[in-house]
Design a protein around this motif. Structure first.
Motif: not given
Length: 237
Positions: A18-19, A22, A25-26, A79
């Protein structure tokens, strides 16, 4: 160190995934705003050898698709190091010290080698390749207007960056095979002539159909192969 249950391991893995999502997405949102600069950067090598050139948008949604695809690429680029760090943090506690000392350099070297390969393609290969194609198209035996599609050009440029980034992983693969006992240094030296032939074939398949770009991929791969031998161990050691 306190041992974790299977459920706790899954919870920890879920938290790290999940991190990572996130962060992606950022980075994706940030990539949307800087994608015009990325497009300008990727187009610069072409315009350096073709100052009066123009790219063609063949569809009304081309601008949107280009911006979105560059945003995704930027998100993945940002990422990936974070994802590797999360993976390392998850598996490292369960590894022995010798295994940790073996794996963490790989996680660091792989992105660095990819960047070196992509930079080599961008600064060394692109001027030759784009110059070759522009000169070839402009010297057509029939009247021709050279208007490359923007989507095709960007796909071609990004594809070459990926090819060189992946190709520069060669020393990492060879050293990894050596350290796990599959490929000794002596065997790799004996296979050198076959490796060179394979490198030439791979370069011919992965690069555009001109000799210069094929040589510009084959020579670094050959050099990386020779460099890999310095870090490989013999059977008797």
């Amino acid at each position: 160190m306190k041992r974790m249950t299977l459920g706790q391991h899954f919870a920890e893995l879920r938290r790290r995934i999940l991190f990572t999502l996130a962060v992606f997405m950022i980075a994706l949102v940030l990539g949307w705003y800087i994608s015009p600069y990325l497009q300008n950067l990727l187009t610069r090598p072409l315009l350096m050898v073709w100052p009066d050139g123009e790219l063609l948008y063949t569809g009304i949604a081309d601008g949107l698709m280009i911006r979105f695809s560059l945003s995704v690429l930027f998100g993945l680029f940002i990422t990936t190091p974070f994802a590797l760090l999360q993976l390392w943090s998850f598996i490292a506690p369960g590894l022995h010290k010798k295994e940790r000392n073996f794996i963490w350099p790989i996680l660091i070297a792989s992105p660095l080698l990819f960047l070196v390969g992509a930079a080599f393609a961008f600064y060394i290969l692109f001027p030759f390749v784009f110059g070759f194609f522009i000169e070839l198209n402009q010297s057509a035996p029939v009247p021709a207007v050279v208007l490359p599609a923007a989507t095709d050009y960007l796909a071609f440029a990004v594809g070459l960056l990926k090819v060189f980034g992946i190709a520069f992983q060669l020393p990492l693969v060879l050293v990894l095979l050596n350290r796990v006992g599959i490929l000794s240094r002596d065997k790799a030296v004996k296979m050198r002539r076959y490796a060179i032939v394979l490198i030439v074939v791979v370069a011919a398949v992965l690069t555009p159909p001109d000799v210069v770009s094929q040589i510009l991929l084959a020579l670094p791969m050959w050099g990386l192969f020779e460099l890999s031998l310095l870090f490989m161990k013999d059977d008797r050691k």
